[in-house]
Design an enzyme around this catalytic site. Structure first.
Site, short mmCIF file in Angstrom:
data_model
loop_
_atom_site.label_atom_id
_atom_site.label_comp_id
_atom_site.label_asym_id
_atom_site.label_seq_id
_atom_site.Cartn_x
_atom_site.Cartn_y
_atom_site.Cartn_z
N ILE A 30 0.82 -1.21 0.00
CA ILE A 30 0.00 0.00 0.00
C ILE A 30 0.86 1.27 0.00
O ILE A 30 0.39 2.37 -0.30
CB ILE A 30 -0.97 -0.01 1.22
CG1 ILE A 30 -2.17 0.88 0.98
CG2 ILE A 30 -0.27 0.34 2.50
CD1 ILE A 30 -3.09 0.38 -0.09
N HIS A 93 6.64 -11.92 5.19
CA HIS A 93 6.30 -11.43 3.85
C HIS A 93 7.56 -11.12 3.07
O HIS A 93 8.55 -10.64 3.62
CB HIS A 93 5.39 -10.19 3.91
CG HIS A 93 5.87 -9.10 4.80
ND1 HIS A 93 5.74 -9.14 6.17
CD2 HIS A 93 6.49 -7.92 4.53
CE1 HIS A 93 6.25 -8.05 6.71
NE2 HIS A 93 6.73 -7.29 5.72
N HIS A 95 9.02 -8.84 0.04
CA HIS A 95 8.78 -7.68 -0.82
C HIS A 95 9.34 -8.01 -2.21
O HIS A 95 10.49 -8.44 -2.33
CB HIS A 95 9.55 -6.45 -0.32
CG HIS A 95 9.06 -5.88 0.97
ND1 HIS A 95 8.17 -4.83 1.03
CD2 HIS A 95 9.35 -6.20 2.26
CE1 HIS A 95 7.94 -4.52 2.30
NE2 HIS A 95 8.65 -5.33 3.06
#
Ligand code: AMP
Length: 137
Positions: A30, A93, A95
Site C-alpha cells: 500500500i 512477507h 517484498h
C-alpha cells in the site's frame, strides 16, 4: 490477535490482490517503492520467515518467483528485487520490487503515490499475466 495480513487473506480488510494459491497470497504494498511493489505471504500466520517449516518456506519462494515473473512481464524494469524485513508487520512477507537501479530498493527512498485506480489497474495487469503464465496457480 490476527495480523493485518491475516485479515487481508480472510477478506476482512481490502487489498489490491494479485494472486493466491492454497498456501500463499500476493497483493500490492500500500506504500510502494515502485509501481508493482508486491508482498507475498504465507496464509498461515507466522511472524519470522525462518520459522516457517521447510515445505512452506520453499512453497512461498516458488510462489514469489511466479509473482515476480508475472510482474516483470508487465512492469518495465531491469529486474525484480526481493527483500525480507518483517520488522513492522509480524506476518512473514517477501517484498518484490521492480527496479532499475539499487537505490530503488532503499526503504528510505520516497514512496510512489498512486491513486486507487492506478493500484487497481496495476494489480489487474499483474494478476492477468499471472493467470496466463500459471493457469494452474
Ligand atoms: P515490513 O514489515 O518492515 O517489511 O513492512 C511492512 C510493509 O507492509 C510496508 O511496506 C507497508 O507499506 C506494507 N503494508 C502494511 N499494511 C498494509 C496493507 N494493509 N496493505 C498493503 N500493504 C501494507
Amino acid at each position: 490477535m490476527a495480523s493485518i495480513f491475516t485479515k487481508i487473506v480472510n477478506g476482512e480488510i481490502p487489498c489490491y490482490k494479485i494472486a493466491e494459491s492454497e498456501e500463499c497470497f500476493a497483493f500490492l504494498d500500500i506504500n510502494p517503492l515502485a509501481r508493482g511493489h508486491a508482498l507475498v505471504i504465507p496464509k498461515k500466520e507466522t511472524d519470522y520467515i525462518f520459522d516457517l517449516d521447510d515445505d512452506l518456506y520453499h512453497t512461498l519462494f516458488d510462489f514469489a518467483k511466479k509473482v515476480g515473473k508475472a510482474t516483470e512481464s508487465v512492469i518495465p524494469c531491469k529486474r525484480i528485487g526481493m527483500i525480507v524485513f518483517g520488522l513492522d508487520v509480524p506476518h512473514a512477507h517477501i517484498h518484490l520490487i521492480p527496479i532499475n537501479k539499487p537505490s530503488e530498493m532503499s526503504f528510505s527512498s520516497p514512496r510512489v503515490e498512486l491513486t486507487p485506480k492506478e493500484f487497481m489497474d496495476i494489480a489487474g495487469e499483474i494478476s492477468r499475466a499471472f493467470k496466463k503464465m500459471y493457469p494452474g496457480g
